[in-house]
Design a protein around this motif. Structure first.
Motif, PDB file in Angstrom:
ATOM      1  N   LYS A  68      10.362   6.599  -7.829  1.00 54.07           N
ATOM      2  CA  LYS A  68       9.731   5.681  -7.218  1.00 54.07           C
ATOM      3  C   LYS A  68       9.618   5.660  -5.883  1.00 54.07           C
ATOM      4  N   GLY A  69       9.039   5.143  -4.374  1.00 48.90           N
ATOM      5  CA  GLY A  69       9.037   5.856  -3.073  1.00 48.90           C
ATOM      6  C   GLY A  69       7.805   4.829  -2.823  1.00 48.90           C
ATOM      7  N   ASN A  70       7.724   5.580  -1.585  1.00 46.40           N
ATOM      8  CA  ASN A  70       6.564   5.006  -0.996  1.00 46.40           C
ATOM      9  C   ASN A  70       5.669   6.189  -0.382  1.00 46.40           C
ATOM     10  N   ALA A  71       4.772   6.496  -0.382  1.00 44.73           N
ATOM     11  CA  ALA A  71       3.867   8.193   0.234  1.00 44.73           C
ATOM     12  C   ALA A  71       2.361   8.008  -0.255  1.00 44.73           C
ATOM     13  N   ARG A  72       1.714   7.959   0.921  1.00 44.63           N
ATOM     14  CA  ARG A  72       0.061   8.320   0.765  1.00 44.63           C
ATOM     15  C   ARG A  72      -0.172   9.530   0.398  1.00 44.63           C
ATOM     16  N   SER A  73       0.285  10.771  -0.530  1.00 44.84           N
ATOM     17  CA  SER A  73       0.346  11.399  -1.399  1.00 44.84           C
ATOM     18  C   SER A  73       1.216  12.364  -1.775  1.00 44.84           C
ATOM     19  N   PHE A 123      -2.007  15.517  -3.770  1.00 46.78           N
ATOM     20  CA  PHE A 123      -2.794  14.952  -4.267  1.00 46.78           C
ATOM     21  C   PHE A 123      -2.604  13.532  -3.132  1.00 46.78           C
ATOM     22  N   ALA A 124      -3.918  12.920  -3.308  1.00 46.88           N
ATOM     23  CA  ALA A 124      -4.014  11.523  -2.527  1.00 46.88           C
ATOM     24  C   ALA A 124      -3.558  10.581  -3.587  1.00 46.88           C
ATOM     25  N   ASN A 125      -2.605   9.518  -3.115  1.00 49.06           N
ATOM     26  CA  ASN A 125      -2.517   8.532  -4.450  1.00 49.06           C
ATOM     27  C   ASN A 125      -3.408   7.506  -5.428  1.00 49.06           C
ATOM     28  N   ASP A 126      -4.507   8.290  -4.837  1.00 48.85           N
ATOM     29  CA  ASP A 126      -5.656   7.506  -5.910  1.00 48.85           C
ATOM     30  C   ASP A 126      -5.876   9.261  -6.508  1.00 48.85           C
ATOM     31  N   ASP A 169      -2.895   2.588  -3.776  1.00 55.43           N
ATOM     32  CA  ASP A 169      -3.337   2.985  -3.021  1.00 55.43           C
ATOM     33  C   ASP A 169      -3.346   2.167  -1.407  1.00 55.43           C
ATOM     34  N   GLU A 170      -4.454   2.883  -0.320  1.00 57.81           N
ATOM     35  CA  GLU A 170      -4.712   2.534   0.858  1.00 57.81           C
ATOM     36  C   GLU A 170      -5.677   1.037   0.544  1.00 57.81           C
ATOM     37  N   GLN A 171      -6.451   0.932  -0.431  1.00 59.48           N
ATOM     38  CA  GLN A 171      -7.268   0.225  -0.699  1.00 59.48           C
ATOM     39  C   GLN A 171      -6.674  -0.862  -1.673  1.00 59.48           C
ATOM     40  N   GLY A 172      -5.447  -0.869  -2.034  1.00 60.17           N
ATOM     41  CA  GLY A 172      -4.672  -2.056  -2.320  1.00 60.17           C
ATOM     42  C   GLY A 172      -4.539  -2.070  -4.157  1.00 60.17           C
ATOM     43  N   LYS A 173      -5.602  -0.665  -4.685  1.00 63.76           N
ATOM     44  CA  LYS A 173      -5.790  -0.552  -5.556  1.00 63.76           C
ATOM     45  C   LYS A 173      -4.956   0.374  -6.764  1.00 63.76           C
ATOM     46  N   VAL A 174      -4.421  -0.826  -7.932  1.00 56.54           N
ATOM     47  CA  VAL A 174      -3.967  -0.060  -9.023  1.00 56.54           C
ATOM     48  C   VAL A 174      -4.273   1.076  -9.654  1.00 56.54           C
ATOM     49  N   ASN A 175      -3.791   2.340  -9.537  1.00 55.57           N
ATOM     50  CA  ASN A 175      -4.097   3.749  -9.900  1.00 55.57           C
ATOM     51  C   ASN A 175      -2.621   4.414 -11.186  1.00 55.57           C
ATOM     52  N   LEU A 176      -3.519   4.347 -12.576  1.00 53.74           N
ATOM     53  CA  LEU A 176      -2.385   5.611 -12.872  1.00 53.74           C
ATOM     54  C   LEU A 176      -3.222   6.462 -13.131  1.00 53.74           C
ATOM     55  N   LEU A 177      -1.771   7.702 -12.800  1.00 50.98           N
ATOM     56  CA  LEU A 177      -2.090   9.183 -12.697  1.00 50.98           C
ATOM     57  C   LEU A 177      -1.707   9.989 -13.447  1.00 50.98           C
ATOM     58  N   LEU A 178      -1.274  10.558 -14.086  1.00 49.23           N
ATOM     59  CA  LEU A 178      -1.089  11.863 -14.851  1.00 49.23           C
ATOM     60  C   LEU A 178      -0.061  12.728 -13.563  1.00 49.23           C
ATOM     61  N   ASN A 179       1.160  12.482 -14.287  1.00 48.24           N
ATOM     62  CA  ASN A 179       1.930  13.371 -13.020  1.00 48.24           C
ATOM     63  C   ASN A 179       2.552  14.929 -13.608  1.00 48.24           C
ATOM     64  N   ARG A 180       0.667  15.435 -13.329  1.00 50.57           N
ATOM     65  CA  ARG A 180       0.950  16.976 -14.046  1.00 50.57           C
ATOM     66  C   ARG A 180      -0.109  17.706 -12.728  1.00 50.57           C
ATOM     67  N   CYS A 181       0.301  18.474 -12.138  1.00 55.94           N
ATOM     68  CA  CYS A 181      -0.743  19.366 -11.340  1.00 55.94           C
ATOM     69  C   CYS A 181      -1.948  20.118 -12.142  1.00 55.94           C
ATOM     70  N   SER A 182      -2.960  19.469 -11.372  1.00 58.28           N
ATOM     71  CA  SER A 182      -4.201  20.994 -11.974  1.00 58.28           C
ATOM     72  C   SER A 182      -4.087  21.744 -11.259  1.00 58.28           C
ATOM     73  N   ALA A 203       0.160  -1.111   0.324  1.00 61.32           N
ATOM     74  CA  ALA A 203       0.438   0.022  -0.125  1.00 61.32           C
ATOM     75  C   ALA A 203       0.956   1.159   0.103  1.00 61.32           C
ATOM     76  N   ASN A 204       0.226   2.304  -1.100  1.00 60.02           N
ATOM     77  CA  ASN A 204       1.266   3.599  -1.038  1.00 60.02           C
ATOM     78  C   ASN A 204       2.439   3.495  -1.788  1.00 60.02           C
ATOM     79  N   ASP A 205       2.898   2.282  -2.170  1.00 66.51           N
ATOM     80  CA  ASP A 205       3.912   2.343  -3.137  1.00 66.51           C
ATOM     81  C   ASP A 205       4.004   2.976  -4.627  1.00 66.51           C
TER      82      ASP A 205
END
Ligand code: FES
Ligand SMILES: [Fe+2]
Length: 419
Positions: free
Chosen positions: A96-101, A111-114, A72-85, A54-56
């Protein structure tokens, strides 16, 4: 020509046995490929084993775009664009790393990791704003197959299984080399950048015509038996799975040898622990068959190349600029085998490895060559008259035939013509 062909015109550039050189060199065509291929079809992004907890997270890409793969913390794999809104800064600065946000370095939006926006810096001044509309962008569809995570920016279209089609079986074949049935992508990536169009690379991956010439020095130095697999007398075949997926199937040659692990240049006796675990997992007979047949050599369109012992992820940056991300395959539950996989990967495609250096020189020479105006065409007709169908209906031919290139271009044309 710098003008993107209309749908009806692609056939003027892509013929069954030849393609026009501008397809590799025209920047306008490259831009059209981003829209019609890279931002539309299924593209391999990363492997679930790269984010085990979780959070990797790991930073990956789809074409030139940076994509953060998170668990994310629920274990789901997300693909997020690396671009601030907010104003577009890249929110993630590490590989790479481990971060909640992720906190954007520019004005500190978090931003949360979801992908959800969880906080602004100096929140007064944002009265009435709806945070849920300011999330990180996401890759529209995310699906994985046996741990391999693919993304598609298109909301509609074939499912991942439909896209993989017959080539899915090659991934099934690959994971069987693990006594636990799982690949692990944990050896770290090397990046090789070449000044060449990405299509020269993906065509080369299952081009069985060149190894006898381009790689003759490494085959000689290493006293390797690989060269013969690509000789005129070889019974190995090239295969077109459709949807742009291609393979060099070396099993007919390895089955003639009838020796477990000969595909890897070794013997069962030199890998006793691995052999025992494979037999315990699959039974003596099946383990023996797996270890005779060898791991697949398959190019999953448009960017995932499984090369028996290693994996390449091909990334286009510009019409004449591409990166090959390379890692050793690691099979879960096979530590002694994995050590050798890493060593052989370093030797063949590491920084001082001859194999990738040989190929890179060829891509760059091809790219410089197609800039010449005449002749305008690239000929891909080798073996056209001796193509046949295998028992599953896929096109196959001699290992040195250009069935893979023709298959890639047939699918390419279908993607570029629609929409
Ligand atoms: S650009 Fe990211 S917070 Fe301003
Ligand atoms: Fe090669």
């Amino acid at each position: 020509m710098n003008v993107v062909p209309r749908a009806s015109q692609w056939g003027e550039l892509i013929r069954p046995d030849r393609v026009h050189g501008s397809l590799y060199s025209d920047p306008a065509i490259f831009e059209a490929e981003l829209q019609n291929i890279w931002y539309r079809t299924w593209v391999y992004v990363g492997h679930e084993s790269e984010v085990p907890n979780a959070n990797d997270y790991v930073v990956k890409s789809i074409g030139p775009q940076s994509v953060i793969m998170t668990r994310d913390e629920q274990g789901k794999v997300n693909l997020l664009l690396n671009r601030c809104s907010h104003r577009g800064n890249q929110v993630c600065s590490y590989d790479k790393g481990n971060a909640r946000s992720f906190t954007c370095p520019f004005h500190s939006w978090t931003f949360a990791n979801d992908g959800r926006l969880v906080g602004y810096a100096f929140p007064d001044g944002y009265e009435g704003q709806d945070k849920s509309k300011l999330a990180l962008g996401r890759v529209t569809r995310v699906q994985s197959y046996r741990g391999f995570v693919f993304g598609s920016f298109a909301a509609e279209g074939p499912t991942l299984e439909e896209h993989l089609g017959g080539a899915a079986e090659t991934i099934d074949r690959l994971v069987r080399f693990s006594p636990e049935g799982e690949v692990e992508v944990t050896a770290g990536f090397l990046k090789h950048r070449v000044k060449a169009n990405w299509k020269f690379i993906i065509e080369n991956e299952c081009d069985g015509y060149h190894p006898a010439f381009v790689h003759s020095s490494i085959f000689g130095v290493a006293d390797s038996a690989i060269g013969k697999l690509y000789g005129g007398a070889s019974t190995a075949v090239t295969r077109d799975y459709g949807n742009g997926h291609t393979e060099i199937d070396l099993r007919p040659e390895f089955r003639k040898r009838d020796a477990p692990m000969s595909w890897f240049g070794t013997t069962e006796a030199r890998l006793p622990d691995y052999t025992a675990r494979m037999k315990a997992a699959y039974g003596d007979q099946t383990a023996r068959e797996i270890m005779i047949d060898g791991s697949p050599h398959v190019m999953i369109f448009p960017n995932l190349f499984i090369a028996e012992i290693q994996m390449f992820v091909i990334q286009p940056l510009a019409v004449d600029d591409s990166v090959q991300h390379v890692t050793a395959l690691q099979f879960k539950g096979a530590p002694d085998m994995n050590r050798r996989l890493r060593q052989q990967t370093m030797g063949s495609v590491g920084p001082a490895g001859l194999l990738l250096a040989d190929d890179s020189e060829m891509y760059e020479r091809c790219h410089r060559g197609v800039l010449a105006r005449n002749p305008e065409w690239i000929f891909l007709g080798r073996g056209e008259k001796r193509e046949r169908q295998d028992e599953l209906g896929f096109k196959v031919g001699h290992v040195t035939d250009e069935i893979p290139s023709r298959g890639i271009w047939r699918h390419y044309r279908s993607l570029m013509e629609t929409r």
